[in-house]
Design a protein around this motif. Structure first.
Motif, mmCIF file in Angstrom:
data_model
loop_
_atom_site.group_PDB
_atom_site.id
_atom_site.type_symbol
_atom_site.label_atom_id
_atom_site.label_comp_id
_atom_site.label_asym_id
_atom_site.label_seq_id
_atom_site.Cartn_x
_atom_site.Cartn_y
_atom_site.Cartn_z
ATOM 1 N N PRO A 192 0.815 -1.220 0.000
ATOM 2 C CA PRO A 192 0.000 0.000 0.000
ATOM 3 C C PRO A 192 0.849 1.271 0.000
ATOM 4 N N ARG A 193 0.374 2.254 -0.756
ATOM 5 C CA ARG A 193 1.089 3.529 -0.888
ATOM 6 C C ARG A 193 0.860 4.443 0.307
ATOM 7 N N VAL A 194 -0.108 4.095 1.144
ATOM 8 C CA VAL A 194 -0.408 4.840 2.371
ATOM 9 C C VAL A 194 -0.647 3.836 3.489
ATOM 10 N N ASP A 195 -0.548 4.284 4.714
ATOM 11 C CA ASP A 195 -0.786 3.416 5.864
ATOM 12 C C ASP A 195 -2.266 3.034 5.896
ATOM 13 N N PRO A 196 -2.597 1.741 5.782
ATOM 14 C CA PRO A 196 -4.009 1.317 5.779
ATOM 15 C C PRO A 196 -4.764 1.717 7.034
ATOM 16 N N ALA A 197 -4.044 1.949 8.129
ATOM 17 C CA ALA A 197 -4.709 2.361 9.364
ATOM 18 C C ALA A 197 -5.161 3.807 9.306
ATOM 19 N N VAL A 198 -4.654 4.546 8.303
ATOM 20 C CA VAL A 198 -4.962 5.973 8.180
ATOM 21 C C VAL A 198 -5.810 6.263 6.956
ATOM 22 N N GLU A 199 -5.487 5.561 5.846
ATOM 23 C CA GLU A 199 -6.139 5.866 4.580
ATOM 24 C C GLU A 199 -6.205 4.604 3.732
ATOM 25 N N LEU A 200 -7.158 4.567 2.806
ATOM 26 C CA LEU A 200 -7.327 3.393 1.943
ATOM 27 C C LEU A 200 -6.652 3.640 0.594
ATOM 28 N N ASP A 201 -5.791 2.742 0.212
ATOM 29 C CA ASP A 201 -5.189 2.764 -1.118
ATOM 30 C C ASP A 201 -6.153 2.028 -2.044
ATOM 31 N N MET A 202 -6.806 2.748 -2.937
ATOM 32 C CA MET A 202 -7.858 2.153 -3.767
ATOM 33 C C MET A 202 -7.320 1.131 -4.776
ATOM 34 N N LEU A 203 -6.000 1.175 -5.056
ATOM 35 C CA LEU A 203 -5.413 0.193 -5.968
ATOM 36 C C LEU A 203 -4.818 -1.000 -5.219
ATOM 37 N N CYS A 204 -4.688 -0.851 -3.913
ATOM 38 C CA CYS A 204 -4.139 -1.913 -3.068
ATOM 39 C C CYS A 204 -4.918 -1.891 -1.750
ATOM 40 N N PRO A 205 -6.228 -2.121 -1.823
ATOM 41 C CA PRO A 205 -7.089 -1.893 -0.653
ATOM 42 C C PRO A 205 -6.888 -2.932 0.446
ATOM 43 N N ASP A 206 -7.011 -2.457 1.666
ATOM 44 C CA ASP A 206 -6.838 -3.340 2.817
ATOM 45 C C ASP A 206 -7.898 -4.435 2.846
ATOM 46 N N TYR A 207 -9.078 -4.158 2.292
ATOM 47 C CA TYR A 207 -10.136 -5.166 2.316
ATOM 48 C C TYR A 207 -9.838 -6.336 1.371
ATOM 49 N N ASN A 208 -8.793 -6.206 0.553
ATOM 50 C CA ASN A 208 -8.417 -7.323 -0.312
ATOM 51 C C ASN A 208 -7.536 -8.341 0.406
ATOM 52 N N ARG A 209 -7.395 -8.143 1.709
ATOM 53 C CA ARG A 209 -6.680 -9.127 2.524
ATOM 54 C C ARG A 209 -7.533 -9.437 3.752
ATOM 55 N N PRO A 210 -8.532 -10.306 3.609
ATOM 56 C CA PRO A 210 -9.427 -10.635 4.721
ATOM 57 C C PRO A 210 -8.652 -11.145 5.933
#
Length: 281
Positions: A192-210
């Motif tokens: 992710p290009r940003v910290d998932p705890a702060v912001e969602l990377d729409m090309l590498c989204p945190d929800y794509n890792r259940p």
């Protein structure tokens, strides 16, 4: 004794008759350390030159394209600076190696196929122990959560396909067309290009890792068939890497902006079993 002496007298005469190679041209294959290189014409993108392997000179013909670990059509001139100096990261302080298929013709080695790589491909493996999202950098085999220990690794990605752009070493890049940054099952992964705890990377989204019931990222799962609901794992997007993932990776040791060393990875095999629903594409 007279007969034996007569036979001995013939030996230097017979050996002396060999004054050239038994056949010319002849095929030649070598693998060794790069000890030098020249470029014939810096203004010609397809210029040839020479490559020295363990101090033996090989001629690089004009139009010959060389191979790097992820690229198969690199002009010889791209290996040099504008001043015509061989431009391999940290060479000769760090060894660079080559494998060359050549022909030996009239006393010269003429290259036909050339592979260039650094230190036996710098093959490594280990667990991600920390991620610096601000720098787009992973720490491998350090102390968990510690951004100061472990092997420093970035994805060598000049276009930002797999995460933050790292484009200072384009010849040693990851492969975009046949993704070389992927899981063991071939699904592309990303950082992710940003910290998932702060912001969602729409090309590498945190929800794509259940995650499992305890909140730990799954290491194996199957995507539902598309289309999927918003915010649900989407097989059209890459899967983010996480702390704790085990990686097998290769890359090039390069200097960062401060002159400190890190590994710019062109290949990552994440030990994850990510699948798509059978029959979907």
């Amino acid at each position: 004794m007279h007969l034996f002496g007569a036979l001995l007298a013939l030996v230097p005469t017979v050996l002396g008759q060999i004054t050239s190679l038994p056949y010319d041209p002849s095929p030649f294959l070598t693998t060794g350390f790069i000890t030098g290189g020249t470029l014939n014409n810096a203004s010609d993108i397809l210029s040839g030159g020479t490559l020295s392997i363990d101090h033996v000179e090989f001629i690089i013909p004009r139009n010959l394209l060389v191979n790097t670990p992820s690229l198969t059509a690199v002009a010889w001139s791209e290996m040099f600076t504008e001043e015509g100096v061989l431009n391999l990261p940290l060479w000769p302080e760090i060894s660079w190696e080559t494998q060359v298929y050549a022909n030996y013709i009239n006393g010269q080695f003429i290259a036909g196929i050339v592979y260039i790589f650094q230190e036996i491909l710098n093959a490594n493996q280990g667990f991600i122990t920390a991620i610096d999202y601000e720098k787009g950098e992973m720490r491998i085999n350090g102390a968990f959560g510690d951004l100061t220990t472990g092997h420093r690794v970035v994805i060598n990605d000049p276009v930002g396909r797999f995460g933050m752009v790292h484009g200072d070493w384009p010849l040693w890049t990851a492969d975009y067309d046949n993704p070389s940054i992927s899981t063991s099952t071939g699904f592309p992964v990303c950082l992710p290009r940003v910290d998932p705890a702060v912001e969602l990377d729409m090309l590498c989204p945190d929800y794509n890792r259940p995650v499992d019931g305890s909140g730990k990222p799954l290491t194996a799962f199957t995507f539902a068939a598309p289309p999927v609901a918003a915010g649900q794992p989407d097989p059209n997007l890459f899967v983010p890497l996480k702390v704790g993932d085990f990686l097998i990776y290769s890359g090039t040791v390069v200097p960062d902006a401060n002159g400190e060393r890190l590994l710019a990875a062109y290949a990552i095999d994440a030990n994850l079993g990510i699948y798509t629903t059978p029959g979907t594409s």
